[in-house]
Design a protein around this motif. Structure first.
Motif, PDB file in Angstrom:
ATOM      1  N   MET A  91      41.347  53.386  58.758  1.00 17.34           N
ATOM      2  CA  MET A  91      42.656  51.532  57.814  1.00 17.34           C
ATOM      3  C   MET A  91      41.833  51.853  56.389  1.00 17.34           C
ATOM      4  SD  MET A  91      44.283  49.323  60.648  1.00 17.34           S
ATOM      5  CE  MET A  91      42.111  48.624  60.597  1.00 17.34           C
ATOM      6  N   ASP A  92      42.090  52.828  55.697  1.00 15.63           N
ATOM      7  CA  ASP A  92      41.497  52.814  53.984  1.00 15.63           C
ATOM      8  C   ASP A  92      41.877  52.140  53.102  1.00 15.63           C
ATOM      9  OD1 ASP A  92      43.006  55.162  54.226  1.00 15.63           O
ATOM     10  OD2 ASP A  92      41.338  56.134  52.944  1.00 15.63           O
ATOM     11  N   GLY A  93      41.734  52.434  51.869  1.00 11.89           N
ATOM     12  CA  GLY A  93      42.448  51.429  50.468  1.00 11.89           C
ATOM     13  C   GLY A  93      41.562  50.709  50.117  1.00 11.89           C
ATOM     14  N   ARG A  94      43.191  50.022  49.330  1.00 14.85           N
ATOM     15  CA  ARG A  94      42.177  49.324  47.994  1.00 14.85           C
ATOM     16  C   ARG A  94      43.001  47.866  48.380  1.00 14.85           C
ATOM     17  NH1 ARG A  94      37.714  50.861  46.747  1.00 14.85           N
ATOM     18  NH2 ARG A  94      38.296  52.220  48.731  1.00 14.85           N
ATOM     19  N   ALA A  95      41.301  47.053  48.430  1.00 12.22           N
ATOM     20  CA  ALA A  95      42.624  45.552  48.147  1.00 12.22           C
ATOM     21  C   ALA A  95      41.590  44.139  47.401  1.00 12.22           C
ATOM     22  CB  ALA A  95      42.348  44.774  50.493  1.00 12.22           C
ATOM     23  N   THR A  96      42.112  43.014  47.922  1.00 11.34           N
ATOM     24  CA  THR A  96      40.879  41.965  46.964  1.00 11.34           C
ATOM     25  C   THR A  96      40.141  41.337  47.752  1.00 11.34           C
ATOM     26  OG1 THR A  96      43.155  41.695  45.233  1.00 11.34           O
ATOM     27  CG2 THR A  96      41.023  39.803  45.143  1.00 11.34           C
ATOM     28  N   THR A  97      38.797  41.183  47.810  1.00 12.37           N
ATOM     29  CA  THR A  97      38.407  41.617  48.635  1.00 12.37           C
ATOM     30  C   THR A  97      37.731  39.899  48.855  1.00 12.37           C
ATOM     31  OG1 THR A  97      36.650  42.910  47.980  1.00 12.37           O
ATOM     32  CG2 THR A  97      38.033  43.707  50.100  1.00 12.37           C
ATOM     33  N   PHE A  98      37.262  39.689  47.114  1.00 13.26           N
ATOM     34  CA  PHE A  98      36.907  38.413  46.909  1.00 13.26           C
ATOM     35  C   PHE A  98      37.713  37.938  45.639  1.00 13.26           C
ATOM     36  CE2 PHE A  98      34.631  41.414  44.726  1.00 13.26           C
ATOM     37  CZ  PHE A  98      34.550  40.540  43.070  1.00 13.26           C
ATOM     38  N   ILE A  99      37.330  36.658  45.752  1.00 17.56           N
ATOM     39  CA  ILE A  99      38.004  35.664  44.258  1.00 17.56           C
ATOM     40  C   ILE A  99      36.762  34.911  43.405  1.00 17.56           C
ATOM     41  CG2 ILE A  99      40.279  35.559  45.220  1.00 17.56           C
ATOM     42  CD1 ILE A  99      39.803  33.157  45.718  1.00 17.56           C
ATOM     43  N   ASN A 100      36.973  34.610  42.798  1.00 12.67           N
ATOM     44  CA  ASN A 100      36.136  33.773  41.788  1.00 12.67           C
ATOM     45  C   ASN A 100      36.332  31.919  41.227  1.00 12.67           C
ATOM     46  OD1 ASN A 100      33.931  35.387  41.143  1.00 12.67           O
ATOM     47  ND2 ASN A 100      35.180  36.588  40.419  1.00 12.67           N
ATOM     48  N   ALA A 101      35.877  31.457  42.162  1.00 12.65           N
ATOM     49  CA  ALA A 101      36.657  29.893  42.572  1.00 12.65           C
ATOM     50  C   ALA A 101      35.639  29.301  42.238  1.00 12.65           C
ATOM     51  CB  ALA A 101      36.920  29.572  44.343  1.00 12.65           C
ATOM     52  N   LYS A 102      36.223  28.402  41.131  1.00 16.74           N
ATOM     53  CA  LYS A 102      35.109  27.888  40.741  1.00 16.74           C
ATOM     54  C   LYS A 102      33.698  27.913  40.866  1.00 16.74           C
ATOM     55  CE  LYS A 102      37.312  23.674  42.846  1.00 16.74           C
ATOM     56  NZ  LYS A 102      37.248  22.688  44.042  1.00 16.74           N
ATOM     57  N   GLY A 103      33.720  29.104  39.644  1.00 19.64           N
ATOM     58  CA  GLY A 103      31.851  29.465  39.675  1.00 19.64           C
ATOM     59  C   GLY A 103      31.147  30.181  40.557  1.00 19.64           C
ATOM     60  N   LYS A 104      31.688  30.608  41.344  1.00 23.30           N
ATOM     61  CA  LYS A 104      31.688  30.495  43.075  1.00 23.30           C
ATOM     62  C   LYS A 104      32.267  32.628  43.357  1.00 23.30           C
ATOM     63  CE  LYS A 104      28.387  27.106  44.812  1.00 23.30           C
ATOM     64  NZ  LYS A 104      28.495  26.575  45.958  1.00 23.30           N
ATOM     65  N   GLN A 105      31.783  33.578  44.183  1.00 24.21           N
ATOM     66  CA  GLN A 105      32.758  34.029  44.118  1.00 24.21           C
ATOM     67  C   GLN A 105      32.746  33.635  46.388  1.00 24.21           C
ATOM     68  OE1 GLN A 105      30.875  37.946  45.955  1.00 24.21           O
ATOM     69  NE2 GLN A 105      31.458  38.629  43.616  1.00 24.21           N
ATOM     70  N   GLU A 106      34.249  34.117  46.320  1.00 26.17           N
ATOM     71  CA  GLU A 106      34.795  33.058  47.640  1.00 26.17           C
ATOM     72  C   GLU A 106      35.440  34.901  48.404  1.00 26.17           C
ATOM     73  OE1 GLU A 106      38.589  31.105  49.588  1.00 26.17           O
ATOM     74  OE2 GLU A 106      37.408  30.387  48.021  1.00 26.17           O
ATOM     75  N   ILE A 107      34.593  35.289  49.355  1.00 27.42           N
ATOM     76  CA  ILE A 107      34.931  36.051  50.159  1.00 27.42           C
ATOM     77  C   ILE A 107      35.921  35.984  50.993  1.00 27.42           C
ATOM     78  CG2 ILE A 107      33.983  38.420  51.705  1.00 27.42           C
ATOM     79  CD1 ILE A 107      32.640  37.792  48.915  1.00 27.42           C
ATOM     80  N   LEU A 108      36.734  37.132  50.721  1.00 28.27           N
ATOM     81  CA  LEU A 108      38.530  37.190  51.402  1.00 28.27           C
ATOM     82  C   LEU A 108      37.745  37.897  53.016  1.00 28.27           C
ATOM     83  CD1 LEU A 108      40.712  36.808  48.476  1.00 28.27           C
ATOM     84  CD2 LEU A 108      40.396  35.004  50.221  1.00 28.27           C
ATOM     85  N   PRO A 109      38.389  37.780  54.105  1.00 27.22           N
ATOM     86  CA  PRO A 109      38.715  38.135  55.671  1.00 27.22           C
ATOM     87  C   PRO A 109      39.770  39.479  55.350  1.00 27.22           C
ATOM     88  CG  PRO A 109      39.625  35.809  55.334  1.00 27.22           C
ATOM     89  CD  PRO A 109      39.562  35.774  53.763  1.00 27.22           C
ATOM     90  N   VAL A 110      39.124  40.131  54.838  1.00 28.02           N
ATOM     91  CA  VAL A 110      40.349  41.048  54.756  1.00 28.02           C
ATOM     92  C   VAL A 110      40.419  41.626  55.791  1.00 28.02           C
ATOM     93  CG1 VAL A 110      41.303  43.498  52.838  1.00 28.02           C
ATOM     94  CG2 VAL A 110      40.187  41.631  52.204  1.00 28.02           C
ATOM     95  N   GLU A 111      39.215  42.995  56.033  1.00 27.76           N
ATOM     96  CA  GLU A 111      38.842  43.605  57.147  1.00 27.76           C
ATOM     97  C   GLU A 111      39.028  43.187  58.246  1.00 27.76           C
ATOM     98  OE1 GLU A 111      35.625  45.834  57.527  1.00 27.76           O
ATOM     99  OE2 GLU A 111      35.919  47.388  55.603  1.00 27.76           O
ATOM    100  N   SER A 112      39.210  41.674  58.790  1.00 26.51           N
ATOM    101  CA  SER A 112      39.633  41.374  60.139  1.00 26.51           C
ATOM    102  C   SER A 112      40.548  40.932  59.837  1.00 26.51           C
ATOM    103  CB  SER A 112      38.569  39.866  60.121  1.00 26.51           C
ATOM    104  OG  SER A 112      38.700  39.166  59.398  1.00 26.51           O
ATOM    105  N   THR A 113      41.216  40.701  59.448  1.00 24.10           N
ATOM    106  CA  THR A 113      43.047  40.249  59.019  1.00 24.10           C
ATOM    107  C   THR A 113      43.843  41.471  59.418  1.00 24.10           C
ATOM    108  OG1 THR A 113      42.633  38.977  57.457  1.00 24.10           O
ATOM    109  CG2 THR A 113      44.300  39.175  57.681  1.00 24.10           C
ATOM    110  N   ALA A 114      43.223  42.677  58.768  1.00 22.84           N
ATOM    111  CA  ALA A 114      43.820  43.984  58.848  1.00 22.84           C
ATOM    112  C   ALA A 114      43.600  44.594  60.056  1.00 22.84           C
ATOM    113  CB  ALA A 114      43.106  44.841  57.934  1.00 22.84           C
ATOM    114  N   LEU A 115      42.188  44.156  60.763  1.00 24.95           N
ATOM    115  CA  LEU A 115      42.483  44.638  62.487  1.00 24.95           C
ATOM    116  C   LEU A 115      43.251  43.583  63.861  1.00 24.95           C
ATOM    117  CD1 LEU A 115      40.562  46.388  64.219  1.00 24.95           C
ATOM    118  CD2 LEU A 115      39.005  45.062  63.765  1.00 24.95           C
ATOM    119  N   LYS A 116      42.864  42.373  63.606  1.00 25.73           N
ATOM    120  CA  LYS A 116      44.026  42.072  64.007  1.00 25.73           C
ATOM    121  C   LYS A 116      45.147  42.408  64.213  1.00 25.73           C
ATOM    122  CE  LYS A 116      44.444  36.643  65.419  1.00 25.73           C
ATOM    123  NZ  LYS A 116      46.119  38.058  65.584  1.00 25.73           N
ATOM    124  N   GLY A 117      45.936  42.366  62.887  1.00 27.08           N
ATOM    125  CA  GLY A 117      46.966  42.236  63.063  1.00 27.08           C
ATOM    126  C   GLY A 117      47.506  43.617  62.801  1.00 27.08           C
TER     127      GLY A 117
END
Length: 411
Positions: A91-117
């Motif tokens: 399962m490959d491709g592109r996704a938004t894996t992090f966002i910048n929130a209040k000056g900090k980089q917040e990692i998003l649970p992209v791969e675990s979400t994909a795998l569970k689904g």
């Protein structure tokens, strides 16, 4: 209605496909390796959409339309065979894996979400596949490019590709028999013939008023005791399909004569049977890729307009390769309901990257029958078709929402 849009409606003098001598329609069922790849890719997109909305409040950029299904190895036999080598899924491709929130980089649970689904979907759709020993998954979802993420985050959503979508309506009797037969085999028929696996391919060839339906169905070996049992199961499937098809033909008031053939590759003298451990041919040599199977209307139709775009897995907010393919079919269907006279409707929509998705470069609607261009009703049809297309474009967010909520199938 908003400002005038680039919508063009044409009347074309041409015999519609359903009235021509030859027509071919194919559907790769949900268990075909290409459909499995489509199903995985679309499931990943749906799972990411839900996760993004929960974590961020809205859908973020992603395109997960690159899934590959690499066949495994199995040894089928009467009363149940064995998996020798599991299927491998990338399962490959592109996704938004992090966002910048209040000056900090917040990692998003992209791969675990994909795998569970995907694992949840596979358990539901492919019940004879052992999720522990029959398949392995690898996720390679990297961060999307800055320019596309920027296009994605713009207000009044902007297209992230220069691409087109295409659709047609209404379905012919050949279309309906093809699609509804696979749905039947992978639906109600499972209650009486569980040995019919999920890998079902239906091919219909119509010559005048005679349709030959060829079905390839991977039979599940654990339910089959011997050669006679296999033959009986195939014959029972054939009879059930014939009876169900008769209902479809009667409902449509069609005059076609149908011939059904199942698993024509079998050679009983040499003990060659289409028999599998999991009901999926990917267990033993058949690979799959996103976009290589059904178009977003669920069919492969060489006599109709088709896009080569892979619809499944693309993001449903800004990727016109997905949205416009879905939308063109919806527009064509609505126009077909308005325009009678045995007309065939084609719709093609073209985008430009960076431009508003609700305002395409052009949207062309063709109204086709033997005398459409000369029909006195053409001006009325043109006005109706324009209004239908403009209304859909003004409310294009409804298409995205329906895709995200799983109300629209993409394969």
């Amino acid at each position: 209605m908003a400002a005038k849009k680039n919508i063009y409606v044409n009347g074309i003098n041409q015999i519609p496909v359903p009235l021509r001598q030859i027509e071919i329609v194919e559907r790769k069922g949900i268990g075909h390796p290409d459909s499995v790849a489509d199903n995985i890719a679309e499931t990943v997109s749906e799972a990411l959409c839900k996760m993004y909305k929960k974590e961020v409040g809205h859908v973020l950029h992603h395109n997960t339309d690159q899934t590959e299904v690499v066949a495994g190895r199995a040894q089928s036999k009467f009363k149940g065979g064995d998996i020798i080598k599991p299927v491998y899924v990338l399962m490959d491709g592109r996704a938004t894996t992090f966002i910048n929130a209040k000056g900090k980089q917040e990692i998003l649970p992209v791969e675990s979400t994909a795998l569970k689904g995907v694992r949840d979907m596979m358990k539901k759709c492919y019940p004879y596949l052992d999720m522990d020993s029959g398949i392995t998954f690898e996720t390679k979802l990297g961060q999307g490019s800055d320019d596309l993420c920027g296009v994605y985050q713009a207000s009044n959503y902007l297209s992230n590709d220069t691409s087109f979508g295409v659709g047609y309506a209404p379905f012919s009797i050949t279309d309906k028999l093809t699609k509804e037969t696979e749905n039947y085999i992978n639906g109600a028929l499972k209650k009486t013939i569980p040995e019919a696996g999920q890998d079902v391919k239906v091919m219909c060839s119509r010559v005048k008023d005679k349709i030959t339906m060829t079905i390839a169905c991977a039979m599940v070996d654990r339910f089959i005791d011997d050669k006679n049992s296999y033959v009986a199961s195939v014959q029972a499937l054939k009879k059930a399909v014939e009876e169900n098809s008769a209902k479809i033909i009667d409902r449509e008031d069609a005059k076609v004569k149908l011939k059904v053939e199942v698993n024509t590759g079998d050679d009983l003298k040499r003990n060659v049977f289409y028999m599998t451990v999991t009901g999926l041919s990917q267990e033993n040599g058949d690979d799959g890729s996103v976009g290589r199977g059904n178009r977003c209307n669920g069919l492969i139709t060489p006599y109709r307009p088709m896009s080569m775009e892979a619809t499944s897995g693309k993001n449903p907010i800004t990727h016109v390769g997905k949205i416009y393919n879905v939308l063109s079919n919806l527009i064509a269907q609505d126009v077909a309901k308005k325009v009678k006279a045995d007309a065939e409707i084609h719709c093609r929509i073209l985008s430009q990257i960076g431009h508003t998705i609700s305002d395409p470069l052009n949207c062309a609607i063709d109204i086709i029958n033997a005398n459409a261009a000369d029909d006195k009703r053409l001006p009325k049809w043109q006005d109706e078709a324009y209004s239908i297309a403009a209304d859909w474009l003004d409310n294009i967010d409804k298409v995205s929402e329906n895709i995200i909520n799983g109300k629209i199938k993409t394969f």
